[in-house]
Design a protein around this motif. Sequence first.
Motif, PDB file in Angstrom:
ATOM      1  N   VAL A  74       0.821  -1.211   0.000  1.00 53.20           N
ATOM      2  CA  VAL A  74       0.000   0.000   0.000  1.00 53.20           C
ATOM      3  C   VAL A  74       0.857   1.265   0.000  1.00 53.20           C
ATOM      4  N   ASP A  75       2.128   1.132   0.320  1.00 52.13           N
ATOM      5  CA  ASP A  75       3.014   2.295   0.360  1.00 52.13           C
ATOM      6  C   ASP A  75       3.726   2.550  -0.965  1.00 52.13           C
ATOM      7  N   ILE A  76       3.523   1.655  -1.925  1.00 47.08           N
ATOM      8  CA  ILE A  76       4.233   1.782  -3.201  1.00 47.08           C
ATOM      9  C   ILE A  76       3.692   2.947  -4.035  1.00 47.08           C
ATOM     10  N   VAL A  77       2.371   2.994  -4.182  1.00 46.08           N
ATOM     11  CA  VAL A  77       1.753   4.007  -5.051  1.00 46.08           C
ATOM     12  C   VAL A  77       2.103   5.436  -4.638  1.00 46.08           C
ATOM     13  N   PRO A  78       2.009   5.801  -3.346  1.00 44.99           N
ATOM     14  CA  PRO A  78       2.353   7.175  -2.955  1.00 44.99           C
ATOM     15  C   PRO A  78       3.794   7.560  -3.265  1.00 44.99           C
ATOM     16  N   LEU A  79       4.669   6.555  -3.414  1.00 49.47           N
ATOM     17  CA  LEU A  79       6.068   6.846  -3.743  1.00 49.47           C
ATOM     18  C   LEU A  79       6.323   6.822  -5.252  1.00 49.47           C
ATOM     19  N   VAL A  80       5.462   6.134  -5.972  1.00 51.68           N
ATOM     20  CA  VAL A  80       5.610   6.063  -7.433  1.00 51.68           C
ATOM     21  C   VAL A  80       5.056   7.320  -8.101  1.00 51.68           C
ATOM     22  N   LEU A  81       3.925   7.804  -7.604  1.00 47.43           N
ATOM     23  CA  LEU A  81       3.238   8.923  -8.261  1.00 47.43           C
ATOM     24  C   LEU A  81       4.081  10.195  -8.383  1.00 47.43           C
ATOM     25  N   PRO A  82       4.813  10.632  -7.326  1.00 49.92           N
ATOM     26  CA  PRO A  82       5.615  11.859  -7.486  1.00 49.92           C
ATOM     27  C   PRO A  82       6.672  11.742  -8.573  1.00 49.92           C
ATOM     28  N   THR A  83       7.301  10.563  -8.670  1.00 52.50           N
ATOM     29  CA  THR A  83       8.324  10.393  -9.705  1.00 52.50           C
ATOM     30  C   THR A  83       7.699  10.355 -11.086  1.00 52.50           C
ATOM     31  N   LEU A  84       6.549   9.696 -11.212  1.00 52.68           N
ATOM     32  CA  LEU A  84       5.843   9.694 -12.497  1.00 52.68           C
ATOM     33  C   LEU A  84       5.469  11.114 -12.907  1.00 52.68           C
ATOM     34  N   ALA A  85       5.101  11.929 -11.929  1.00 56.36           N
ATOM     35  CA  ALA A  85       4.776  13.331 -12.221  1.00 56.36           C
ATOM     36  C   ALA A  85       5.988  14.057 -12.767  1.00 56.36           C
ATOM     37  N   TRP A  86       7.164  13.805 -12.171  1.00 53.16           N
ATOM     38  CA  TRP A  86       8.388  14.438 -12.661  1.00 53.16           C
ATOM     39  C   TRP A  86       8.764  13.925 -14.044  1.00 53.16           C
ATOM     40  N   VAL A  87       8.513  12.644 -14.303  1.00 50.02           N
ATOM     41  CA  VAL A  87       8.766  12.096 -15.642  1.00 50.02           C
ATOM     42  C   VAL A  87       7.906  12.835 -16.663  1.00 50.02           C
TER      43      VAL A  87
END
Length: 209
Positions: free
Chosen positions: A179-192
């Motif tokens: 459950v902690d993966i998505v909150p850490l993936v989304l900011p980087t995807l935003a920067w991508v």
Amino acid sequence: MLFAGVLIATQDNFGGSAIVAALISMTVAAMGTYITITTTLASRRQNLFLKRLRSTAVSDSAIITGLIAPLVVINIVQIAIILVFLAIVGDVPQNAPVVALAIVLLEAMFLGFALATSGLTNSPDHAQVTTLPVFFSAFGAAIWIAFTGSEELAFVKRLIPGGAATELAIEAWNGIDPVDIVPLVLPTLAWVFVAFVVASQLFRWEPRR
């Protein structure tokens, strides 16, 4: 590689294998993908190689892919070899697929930033200056998270380019809750996304006149 060797040899001083893995991934990706690709594209533009390629029947996307794909692949292989060695001499990652995901996200982010920064870079020498803001921001975020954790100012740390990916790599190595993966993936995807949008506006095929 020397930097990675020093970190691995002294990993206990840095908080263990997870933190060392994150720092190595960030540093190698930043230097091997971001700085190298920015420099390469600036050099190819300066000597009009990009302009000559674009006059052929090859599509723009194929030209860019042909130039940068080998660099990205080599960089990923480099990181993988280092992390495998780290796992052998240190702690084994508890969630290797998510560690791999963190590395892929870092590579994608730095690739986007490289395409964008190359548009502002007039020569290979100039790349030593134009790459500094993003490099130091990302590396600074990695150091900040590695040595202070993410319990305090987590939102700020994750918003800095590379911050969330660094935390993802550390947590995945130690064993992350799904459950902690998505909150850490989304900011980087935003920067991508931001990096590639900016790159589409800044990238140039010919030198400024």
